[in-house]
Design a protein around this motif. Structure first.
Motif: not given
Length: 284
Positions: A1-24
């Protein structure tokens, strides 16, 4: 999956394991903005190129910005709405405006001193000395006149030739030049008082001017006394009373120096029996 920084519009690959512990909640590896990756999740596109491939470095994947999971301790100090740019945004360097150089002060040249004009000294008129000389002469004459008036009698005695002009001047000024009055230089050479009859006495005397200058005729004072030498009658005789008839006109004149005058008078004394007398001369 990808997410994008709302400030600099940089795209990142991210996994579910990274999103769950810190509520995204993740941190952008490019601009370090903390944001919610859940708001901009998208499926990773299929294909050779990603939409953000131009901004992601392909040569070194290890340096590709990735979404960092924010630790719980760091999240606790984050504001609910963090500043999208946590670091001071670098200000655009602008060339400093040139500081205007101070205008040089214009020093006005001092005016050249005007040449001094020396006025030729005016020739002073010679002082008028004649008013002073005239004033001094008048003062001297006034002083001399006062001295002459004060000592007019003495001047007439020392210089008999001055008596006539002095007398004429005094008559014009309303004064006189009297003859000296020196009783100590007058003398009664002899005198006698005898009864002429029951009511009259006969007085005889001889007066002498012992001065070397003319004097005024003195007055005579006759005092009749009784047997106790007490005064009974006193009478003053003026020159007009005792001068002989031939000399009566001289009563207002002078007694010549070293001269003598014989006095002979009949005095009426009704009811007075005097036995003595005293005779004195004086100047009033």
């Amino acid at each position: 999956m990808l997410t994008r920084c709302p400030h600099c519009q940089t795209a990142f690959r991210i996994t579910h394991e990274q999103l769950i512990p810190r509520q995204g909640r993740v941190r952008c590896g490019a601009c370090y903005l903390v944001f919610s990756a859940l708001d901009s999740l998208s499926d990773e596109p299929t294909g050779a190129a990603m939409p953000v491939a131009e901004v992601l470095p392909e040569q070194q994947e290890e340096v590709v910005p990735v979404a960092l999971v924010v630790p719980e301790e760091a999240l606790q100090v984050l504001d609910p709405e963090p500043n999208p740019w946590p670091f001071p945004k670098p200000e655009r360097l602008t060339e400093p405006e040139p500081i205007p150089e101070p205008e040089p002060e214009t020093i006005e040249p001092e005016p050249e001193p005007e040449p001094e004009v020396w006025d030729e000294p005016e020739e002073e008129a010679p002082p008028r000395r004649w008013p002073w000389a005239l004033g001094i002469v008048l003062l001297l004459l006034l002083g001399a006149g006062q001295l002459i008036y004060q000592f007019r009698v003495e001047l007439a005695v020392l210089m008999p030739e001055l008596r006539a002009p002095l007398t004429a001047t005094c008559e014009a000024l309303g004064c006189t030049v009297p003859y000296p009055h020196r009783p100590e230089l007058m003398a009664i050479e002899s005198s006698d008082l005898a009864p002429a009859d029951n009511e009259r006495l006969h007085l005889t005397a001889n007066l002498r001017n012992r001065a070397p200058f003319a004097q005024a005729y003195p007055h005579l004072e006759l005092t009749l006394t009784d047997t106790a030498d007490a005064p009974m009658l006193r009478k003053v005789l003026t020159p007009a009373d005792y001068l002989p008839a031939a000399q009566s006109g001289r009563s207002a004149a002078f007694f010549a120096p070293r001269d003598e005058v014989a006095v002979s008078l009949q005095l009426e004394t009704p009811g007075l029996s005097a036995v003595g007398y005293r005779l004195y001369l004086f100047y009033p």
